[in-house]
Design an enzyme around this catalytic site. Structure first.
Site, short mmCIF file in Angstrom:
data_model
loop_
_atom_site.label_atom_id
_atom_site.label_comp_id
_atom_site.label_asym_id
_atom_site.label_seq_id
_atom_site.Cartn_x
_atom_site.Cartn_y
_atom_site.Cartn_z
N ASP A 42 0.83 -1.21 0.00
CA ASP A 42 0.00 0.00 0.00
C ASP A 42 0.87 1.26 0.00
O ASP A 42 1.99 1.25 0.50
CB ASP A 42 -0.91 -0.02 1.24
N GLY A 43 0.31 2.33 -0.56
CA GLY A 43 0.99 3.62 -0.48
C GLY A 43 1.51 4.16 -1.79
O GLY A 43 2.14 5.22 -1.82
N TRP A 47 2.69 8.08 -2.44
CA TRP A 47 4.08 8.29 -2.88
C TRP A 47 4.08 9.21 -4.11
O TRP A 47 4.87 10.15 -4.19
CB TRP A 47 4.70 6.94 -3.21
N HIS A 59 2.47 3.40 -8.92
CA HIS A 59 2.36 1.96 -9.20
C HIS A 59 3.58 1.47 -9.97
O HIS A 59 4.09 0.39 -9.71
CB HIS A 59 1.08 1.67 -10.00
N LEU A 153 11.08 -20.45 -4.97
CA LEU A 153 10.04 -19.61 -4.35
C LEU A 153 8.71 -19.73 -5.10
O LEU A 153 8.69 -19.68 -6.34
CB LEU A 153 10.52 -18.15 -4.39
N ARG A 216 -5.44 -2.22 8.66
CA ARG A 216 -6.58 -3.08 8.32
C ARG A 216 -6.14 -4.21 7.39
O ARG A 216 -5.07 -4.17 6.81
CB ARG A 216 -7.72 -2.26 7.72
C1 FPP Z 1 -2.11 0.18 -3.29
O1 FPP Z 1 -1.65 1.50 -3.23
C2 FPP Z 1 -1.54 -0.50 -4.43
C3 FPP Z 1 -2.23 -1.03 -5.47
C4 FPP Z 1 -3.69 -1.03 -5.56
C5 FPP Z 1 -1.52 -1.64 -6.61
C6 FPP Z 1 -0.31 -2.46 -6.29
C7 FPP Z 1 0.46 -2.62 -7.51
C8 FPP Z 1 1.79 -2.63 -7.61
C9 FPP Z 1 2.72 -2.56 -6.48
C10 FPP Z 1 2.37 -2.67 -8.96
C11 FPP Z 1 2.80 -3.92 -9.55
C12 FPP Z 1 2.60 -5.18 -8.89
C13 FPP Z 1 2.74 -6.38 -9.51
C14 FPP Z 1 2.65 -7.59 -8.70
C15 FPP Z 1 2.96 -6.55 -10.95
P1 FPP Z 1 -2.70 2.69 -3.29
O2 FPP Z 1 -2.87 3.08 -4.71
O3 FPP Z 1 -3.95 2.30 -2.58
O4 FPP Z 1 -1.93 3.79 -2.50
P2 FPP Z 1 -2.55 4.91 -1.53
O5 FPP Z 1 -3.12 4.20 -0.35
O6 FPP Z 1 -1.37 5.73 -1.19
O7 FPP Z 1 -3.57 5.66 -2.35
#
Ligand code: FPP
Length: 263
Positions: A42-43, A47, A59, A153, A216
């Site tokens: 998350d985050g 960022w 992302h 893995l 959470r």
């Molecule tokens: C949550 O951060 C993150 C996501 C919904 C996407 C996670 C995706 C990646 C890390 C990219 C690639 C991953 C793979 C496995 C190919 P958020 O957008 O909710 O962040 P925020 O809470 O700061 O808004």
């Protein structure tokens, strides 16, 4: 002159980071490495926002971290690494973000799968995959087929995933077995559930890491985390590094796990 100074401070930072990594690597007990680690990444959005960039830039930065964390997990001999990439609830995000994310998964998987395969990683996507685009489904199928015999893995990536939906899908499978008279309802036990989840027979994660500071579970692995140790860090996913992962493992090893018992 400014550039030389910048390069020097960066080198010093890297040396001190390497020292801290070595410190934690030495502290970590090889005999007590968790078999299964799950991560809520998350985050990314925050960022990007802090840098006045579009959310997708967060992302994109997050995918680079995925690469590093897969490497360190394999290095430590973690057997299962489960990453939460996209929840069924994430479809509610703006269309542009969703399609950019889907494109990123496709691109990243197509790009990384060769290296994952060479590193003996077995890739598994979990979630309602039939609801993803045909293109992404094909990339996923190809990646899973290519790596299915690998013995290193096991990397589970949760896409279009929901812990509740996984339980619904599990119950449906069990009900069909009962219907076909392959299973007696009275014989249904924990093992039956475990063997009908998306990764049948996988051990529960001992450690659940959440980046970005929220406290959470967000509908992740609801059955499997009954006794997982929860480790939350305010570090945003794109800033999460090998050192943070090592720290999580080290602190996990200091926890006393009682599973509801007394000792
Ligand atoms: C949550 O951060 C993150 C996501 C919904 C996407 C996670 C995706 C990646 C890390 C990219 C690639 C991953 C793979 C496995 C190919 P958020 O957008 O909710 O962040 P925020 O809470 O700061 O808004």
């Amino acid at each position: 002159m400014v550039n030389v100074f910048k390069r020097l401070t960066k080198s010093l930072r890297l040396i001190s980071l390497k020292k801290s990594e070595d410190f934690f690597l030495k502290q970590i007990n090889d005999e007590k490495i968790p078999v299964h680690v799950a991560i809520i990444m998350d985050g990314n959005g925050r960022w990007a926002k802090a840098r006045r960039l579009p959310r997708i830039a967060g992302h994109r930065a997050g995918t680079k971290v995925v690469h590093q964390i897969v490497e360190v997990a394999a290095e430590l001999d973690v057997k299962y690494l489960t990453l939460y990439a996209f929840s069924v609830e994430n479809w509610q995000r703006p269309k542009s973000e969703v399609s950019a994310l889907m494109g990123l998964f496709d691109k990243m998987l197509a790009k990384e799968i060769k290296e994952l395969h060479e590193s003996n990683v077995k890739f598994i996507a979990i979630g309602r995959l039939n609801e993803l685009s045909q293109r992404l489904q094909k990339t996923i199928e190809k990646a899973m087929r290519l790596t299915e015999k690998n013995t290193g893995l096991i990397l589970n990536i949760a896409i279009n995933y929901s812990g509740r939906v996984e339980i619904i899908d599990c119950v449906k499978q069990i009900a069909k077995k009962v219907d076909r008279k392959e299973l007696e309802p009275d014989k249904i036990n924990e093992e039956t559930i475990i063997n009908n989840l998306y990764v049948p027979g996988a051990p529960d994660p001992e450690l659940l890491i959440r980046t970005g500071g929220e406290r959470r579970v967000s509908n992740f692995l609801l059955w499997q985390i009954a006794y997982s140790e929860f480790w939350i860090t305010p570090v945003l996913w794109p800033d999460f590094k090998k050192i943070n992962f090592l720290k999580a493992i080290y602190e996990f090893q200091l926890r006393e796990r009682r599973f509801g018992g007394l000792q």
